[in-house]
Enzyme design. Sequence first.
Site, mmCIF file in Angstrom:
data_model
loop_
_atom_site.group_PDB
_atom_site.id
_atom_site.type_symbol
_atom_site.label_atom_id
_atom_site.label_comp_id
_atom_site.label_asym_id
_atom_site.label_seq_id
_atom_site.Cartn_x
_atom_site.Cartn_y
_atom_site.Cartn_z
ATOM 1 N N GLU A 61 5.063 21.360 -9.026
ATOM 2 C CA GLU A 61 5.860 21.726 -7.853
ATOM 3 C C GLU A 61 6.589 20.519 -7.274
ATOM 4 O OE1 GLU A 61 6.727 24.547 -6.867
ATOM 5 O OE2 GLU A 61 5.365 25.794 -8.059
ATOM 6 N N TYR A 86 6.136 24.246 1.766
ATOM 7 C CA TYR A 86 6.400 24.907 0.485
ATOM 8 C C TYR A 86 5.334 24.538 -0.551
ATOM 9 C CZ TYR A 86 8.012 25.908 -4.119
ATOM 10 O OH TYR A 86 8.036 26.354 -5.405
ATOM 11 N N ASP A 100 11.125 28.266 -0.801
ATOM 12 C CA ASP A 100 12.084 27.180 -1.033
ATOM 13 C C ASP A 100 13.489 27.783 -1.031
ATOM 14 O OD1 ASP A 100 12.225 28.576 -3.386
ATOM 15 O OD2 ASP A 100 11.786 26.878 -4.694
#
Length: 495
Positions: free
Chosen positions: A39, A122, A140
Amino acid sequence: MTTEAAGYFSRELLGWYLENKRDLPWRQNRDPYRIWVSEVMLQQTRVDTVIPYYERFMNKFPTVAALAAAPEDEVLKCWEGLGYYSRARNLQAGAREVVERHGGIIPGDKQAVSALRGIGPYTAGAVLSIAFNEPEPAVDGNVMRVLSRYFCLEDDIAKPSTRAGLERLAASLIPEGAACDFNQALMELGALVCTPKSPGCLTCPVVAHCEGRAAGREHELPVKTKAKPPRPETRLAALVAGSGAYAGCVLVRQRADSGLLARMWELPHVADPQGAGGEAAPKRRGRRAASAGAGAAAGWDGGDAFAAAAAERAGEPPQRIRAAQMDALCRQLAAEDGLLVRPTGWWGETEHTFSHIVWSVQVFEAEFGFVLEQAAALDAPESPAAPGIYPAGGAPVGAMLAAEAPVGYQAGDSGALRGHDLADTSRPGHSPSPTLTDGTAARDRMDAGIPLASDNAVAQRLPRGYRWIGPEHMRELAFPNVFLRILRDYWDGRY
Ligand code: SF4
């Protein structure tokens, strides 16, 4: 939003994902560390770009403990080329916190995960939902686009209040017990179907209830106010070729411990005091590499700003601009780092976009001079004379500049560049300039008491953070993309 449309969205999207999800390396299992790394890497970066970096990174640092224990330089080297290097530093800092506070086990509760360095809403949502199946939203830019279009929402997604609202909406859509798959399904739809410029509505699994599509607004949504464009800045960089024991090497330096590109390596460079423009100068060689980074991702073309600045300088003879840039490079490096080099000619140019600034980098070949005892110096930009400032070799800086000006270039009214064929000087081991073997030039320098770069005792004295490197050192030192491009081209003999 109707309950029916929301239920349809969740159901159809989940079914579509389970049949169509891509086989990505971070989906092999639900190890929170693997998901966390992926991520972070995927922020501002395309999946195709990330995959090889991810695999290398996981091979080198397979666990939180391995990442926490690694020297930062190794982590940066592994990240080299991905950009946004603060991500790598924060990731490692977060890994160290996991080791110190949680015994090396990434916690599964929101408060503890969100407290880790570099983990925002996020990333916390992504790790908690994908690794722990917690019903946390992971919103996002992709997800905001999909939701804005599907529900035909007009709110500006650049506003924090809009993001907060979309996070609540996304959380409400998560089917019970399916947070892991649902959040990835939303991301996947944004990446593969509901793309920024050409939404693939005809193949979209949720088209039947898409309000944005029904209103014919899929190309206009989401609403997003434009970010301030990055500030253009021209940087003047020196490709200082070594000689003698350092033949085939170039001079590089390490950046400071904090700030932009902290601790990364680079060519010595300074700001062009003439401003942003560089385009008005002649292009004898080189290329303008593609912009990279957030500005480019946002669709901002830094070239416009440089073109505008260049137009302002359009009345100046281009060669005079280059001469002035070489003069500025010499003086600024001496003043800032206490390093005296002599630029001999323009080598090439490239461009790099950061989130807040875009650099046009004008690269000049240069000869190594010497290291000044005091770095305060050269405060007389219009005059070659700088009385009272003495280099290690005992000669005034101004004397060196005066002695050398006629050899490499003239910065006077004629503005003529009197260089040599640069294409012949970029090879490792090649004498960087005929002027070093030019009897007159060498004699002038010796008469002035100025040591030549081939004097190893002098060449070994470098300003703090500087060193000579050859191509083999590129394997261990981490460079930002912009300098990687220059050095690769330099040593490959292309351009
Ligand atoms: S129908 Fe079109 S606009 Fe709506 S979610 Fe699907 S791809 Fe996006």
